[in-house]
Design a protein around this motif. Sequence first.
Motif, short mmCIF file in Angstrom:
data_model
loop_
_atom_site.label_atom_id
_atom_site.label_comp_id
_atom_site.label_asym_id
_atom_site.label_seq_id
_atom_site.Cartn_x
_atom_site.Cartn_y
_atom_site.Cartn_z
N GLU A 3 -0.33 6.60 -8.74
CA GLU A 3 0.59 6.57 -7.60
C GLU A 3 1.30 7.91 -7.45
O GLU A 3 1.75 8.50 -8.43
N GLU A 4 1.40 8.41 -6.21
CA GLU A 4 2.21 9.59 -5.91
C GLU A 4 3.45 9.11 -5.15
O GLU A 4 3.34 8.56 -4.05
N ASN A 23 3.45 4.15 -0.88
CA ASN A 23 3.01 5.37 -1.55
C ASN A 23 1.49 5.38 -1.67
O ASN A 23 0.87 4.32 -1.74
N PRO A 24 0.90 6.58 -1.71
CA PRO A 24 -0.56 6.65 -1.94
C PRO A 24 -0.92 6.07 -3.31
O PRO A 24 -0.36 6.47 -4.32
N LEU A 56 -4.21 5.09 -5.88
CA LEU A 56 -5.62 5.29 -6.18
C LEU A 56 -5.97 4.46 -7.41
O LEU A 56 -5.24 4.48 -8.40
N PHE A 80 -9.31 4.31 -2.79
CA PHE A 80 -8.09 4.96 -2.31
C PHE A 80 -7.98 4.82 -0.80
O PHE A 80 -8.92 4.39 -0.12
N LYS A 81 -6.81 5.17 -0.28
CA LYS A 81 -6.54 5.11 1.15
C LYS A 81 -6.31 6.52 1.67
O LYS A 81 -5.65 7.34 1.02
N ASP A 82 -6.85 6.82 2.86
CA ASP A 82 -6.59 8.10 3.50
C ASP A 82 -6.57 7.87 5.01
O ASP A 82 -6.96 6.81 5.50
N GLN A 83 -6.12 8.89 5.75
CA GLN A 83 -5.96 8.71 7.19
C GLN A 83 -6.56 9.89 7.95
O GLN A 83 -6.71 11.00 7.43
N PHE A 129 -5.73 4.73 9.34
CA PHE A 129 -5.91 4.63 7.90
C PHE A 129 -7.21 3.91 7.55
O PHE A 129 -7.63 2.97 8.23
N ASP A 136 -9.55 2.43 4.04
CA ASP A 136 -9.70 2.13 2.62
C ASP A 136 -11.09 2.57 2.19
O ASP A 136 -12.09 2.14 2.76
N TRP A 162 -4.72 11.63 -10.16
CA TRP A 162 -5.51 11.59 -8.92
C TRP A 162 -6.94 11.14 -9.25
O TRP A 162 -7.14 10.17 -9.97
#
Length: 239
Positions: free
Chosen positions: A54-55, A76-77, A79, A90-93, A98, A100, A151
Amino acid sequence: MKKTLFSILILLSLKTFSQTYEVEYSLEQTAKNINLITNIKAYLKGNGKYSIYEEDFERSRTNSGTDSEIISLNRNPILYKEILEKKIFFKDQIRFNFFDILDSTSVFKWEIQKDTKTILNYKCQKAVCEFRSRKYEVYFTTELTFSDGPWKFYGLPGLILEVYSNDNVATFHFIAEKIKIKNETENIKNPYINKELITFDDYVNIYRKKYDESLYRVVNENGETRPMSKGFREYFIHE
């Protein structure tokens, strides 16, 4: 002799998988094009088979006074790694849409070097790799035999305690500040288990399409365009 060595390896594996590790990292990253420096805490928790990272951009742990629970996926991001299966969730946009994503840890091709240093009283050794067009230097310790790190980093014969990368786009520096080892195996649940996943290649294809569209998007009265970034911590556009 071979039987004895095999027995030692089995005992080491059993020890590794009967422990839980928790690492708090400090992460500093710089976006050079806008001269933005971000300092946050990041947290890794694993048991040798699975880990969650988590970040804390929301600084939720500091505000809530907790240092042991993973924060909500929506804040929060997050992974998640299936280490033995070599899978990363992980999730990104892309422009605030967004996704998954299911990625693979098998993409890391490490080169172990002779340089050493001490971090938190652990002797660490240097390794380098190029990951999706960015060069990384890391220090890992074989005194903690978990093949994991912050990460997406993974694949060395020990826990990664420091990561550094620097190019003309950005710098990244992860450094471990606290480590806790528990002599018990905690269950680490996958928060993506019921999500609709796409592959990393699918994600890159969508990113490429949006990037190409951005090349022709006018952003001011002078007819100037401002294309999307080609990537940040990892590059999605290669020309």
